[in-house]
Motif scaffolding. Sequence first.
Motif, mmCIF file in Angstrom:
data_model
loop_
_atom_site.group_PDB
_atom_site.id
_atom_site.type_symbol
_atom_site.label_atom_id
_atom_site.label_comp_id
_atom_site.label_asym_id
_atom_site.label_seq_id
_atom_site.Cartn_x
_atom_site.Cartn_y
_atom_site.Cartn_z
ATOM 1 N N SER A 90 1.095 -1.705 0.071
ATOM 2 C CA SER A 90 0.104 -0.103 -0.091
ATOM 3 C C SER A 90 0.909 1.318 -0.162
ATOM 4 O O SER A 90 0.619 1.866 0.608
ATOM 5 C CB SER A 90 -0.349 0.590 1.309
ATOM 6 O OG SER A 90 -1.791 -1.140 1.296
ATOM 7 N N GLY A 91 1.666 1.350 -0.918
ATOM 8 C CA GLY A 91 3.079 2.625 -1.202
ATOM 9 C C GLY A 91 3.936 2.049 -1.075
ATOM 10 O O GLY A 91 4.228 0.797 -1.094
ATOM 11 N N LEU A 92 5.014 3.012 -1.101
ATOM 12 C CA LEU A 92 6.087 2.602 -1.088
ATOM 13 C C LEU A 92 7.113 3.752 -0.668
ATOM 14 O O LEU A 92 6.656 4.473 -0.283
ATOM 15 C CB LEU A 92 7.198 2.384 -3.138
ATOM 16 C CG LEU A 92 6.825 1.539 -3.279
ATOM 17 C CD1 LEU A 92 7.348 1.706 -4.856
ATOM 18 C CD2 LEU A 92 7.053 -0.087 -2.821
ATOM 19 N N SER A 93 8.500 2.839 0.252
ATOM 20 C CA SER A 93 9.055 3.920 1.459
ATOM 21 C C SER A 93 10.240 3.984 0.726
ATOM 22 O O SER A 93 10.707 3.153 -0.024
ATOM 23 C CB SER A 93 8.988 3.923 2.582
ATOM 24 O OG SER A 93 9.982 2.175 3.207
ATOM 25 N N PHE A 94 10.819 4.950 1.394
ATOM 26 C CA PHE A 94 12.509 5.006 0.504
ATOM 27 C C PHE A 94 13.494 4.007 1.252
ATOM 28 O O PHE A 94 14.208 2.660 0.189
ATOM 29 C CB PHE A 94 13.692 6.265 0.873
ATOM 30 C CG PHE A 94 13.143 6.843 0.479
ATOM 31 C CD1 PHE A 94 12.529 7.823 -1.512
ATOM 32 C CD2 PHE A 94 11.916 8.391 1.143
ATOM 33 C CE1 PHE A 94 12.452 8.574 -1.587
ATOM 34 C CE2 PHE A 94 11.820 9.550 0.607
ATOM 35 C CZ PHE A 94 12.010 9.903 -0.906
ATOM 36 N N ILE A 95 12.426 3.348 2.320
ATOM 37 C CA ILE A 95 13.618 1.836 2.592
ATOM 38 C C ILE A 95 13.032 1.061 1.856
ATOM 39 O O ILE A 95 14.009 -0.127 1.099
ATOM 40 C CB ILE A 95 12.945 1.844 4.192
ATOM 41 C CG1 ILE A 95 14.022 2.551 5.095
ATOM 42 C CG2 ILE A 95 13.427 -0.070 4.496
ATOM 43 C CD1 ILE A 95 13.886 3.026 6.304
ATOM 44 N N VAL A 96 11.915 0.310 1.510
ATOM 45 C CA VAL A 96 11.720 -0.448 0.537
ATOM 46 C C VAL A 96 11.761 -0.105 -0.561
ATOM 47 O O VAL A 96 12.345 -1.366 -1.399
ATOM 48 C CB VAL A 96 10.026 -0.186 0.638
ATOM 49 C CG1 VAL A 96 9.446 -1.556 -0.576
ATOM 50 C CG2 VAL A 96 9.339 -0.888 1.842
ATOM 51 N N ILE A 97 11.893 0.491 -1.346
ATOM 52 C CA ILE A 97 12.334 0.879 -3.093
ATOM 53 C C ILE A 97 13.912 0.930 -2.298
ATOM 54 O O ILE A 97 14.397 0.167 -3.402
ATOM 55 C CB ILE A 97 12.243 2.845 -2.770
ATOM 56 C CG1 ILE A 97 10.617 2.987 -3.629
ATOM 57 C CG2 ILE A 97 13.272 2.643 -4.144
ATOM 58 C CD1 ILE A 97 10.505 4.382 -3.550
ATOM 59 N N GLY A 98 14.811 1.274 -1.737
ATOM 60 C CA GLY A 98 16.050 0.481 -1.906
ATOM 61 C C GLY A 98 16.484 -0.876 -1.129
ATOM 62 O O GLY A 98 17.517 -1.223 -1.870
ATOM 63 N N ALA A 99 15.872 -1.485 -1.078
ATOM 64 C CA ALA A 99 15.481 -3.027 -0.941
ATOM 65 C C ALA A 99 15.396 -3.368 -1.369
ATOM 66 O O ALA A 99 15.813 -4.338 -2.351
ATOM 67 C CB ALA A 99 14.901 -3.360 0.430
ATOM 68 N N VAL A 100 14.019 -3.122 -2.689
ATOM 69 C CA VAL A 100 13.831 -3.849 -3.832
ATOM 70 C C VAL A 100 14.705 -3.365 -5.001
ATOM 71 O O VAL A 100 14.907 -4.379 -5.618
ATOM 72 C CB VAL A 100 12.668 -3.463 -3.871
ATOM 73 C CG1 VAL A 100 11.814 -3.456 -6.077
ATOM 74 C CG2 VAL A 100 11.511 -3.265 -3.021
ATOM 75 N N LEU A 101 15.340 -2.911 -4.805
ATOM 76 C CA LEU A 101 16.188 -2.196 -6.012
ATOM 77 C C LEU A 101 17.902 -3.023 -5.722
ATOM 78 O O LEU A 101 18.100 -3.309 -6.696
ATOM 79 C CB LEU A 101 16.062 -0.471 -6.261
ATOM 80 C CG LEU A 101 15.248 0.192 -6.961
ATOM 81 C CD1 LEU A 101 15.961 2.121 -6.417
ATOM 82 C CD2 LEU A 101 14.715 -0.367 -8.350
ATOM 83 N N LEU A 102 17.768 -3.355 -4.215
ATOM 84 C CA LEU A 102 19.410 -3.511 -4.360
ATOM 85 C C LEU A 102 19.032 -5.286 -4.440
ATOM 86 O O LEU A 102 19.978 -5.856 -5.576
ATOM 87 C CB LEU A 102 19.890 -3.285 -2.112
ATOM 88 C CG LEU A 102 20.813 -4.513 -2.509
ATOM 89 C CD1 LEU A 102 21.998 -3.662 -3.509
ATOM 90 C CD2 LEU A 102 20.857 -4.676 -0.929
#
Length: 69
Positions: free
Chosen positions: A16-28
Amino acid sequence: MLFGIAHLPQFAFMMSGLSFIVIGAVLLQNGIVGLIFGWLYWHRGLLTAMLAHITADIAIHLIVPTFFA
């Protein structure tokens, strides 16, 4: 990086949305897996890379959740 970016909408829907931590983890995480799939494509061909992706999806979305349900 493109492999990771392509998976962001799926995580946005699940969380239900993206935080910067989630974005970083997904990209990594997806970036590392994308490198592995890219290596498979380069050395073994498209079919091998596709089968590895399918196998990873089955493991992540079907097998692992049964142990944590």
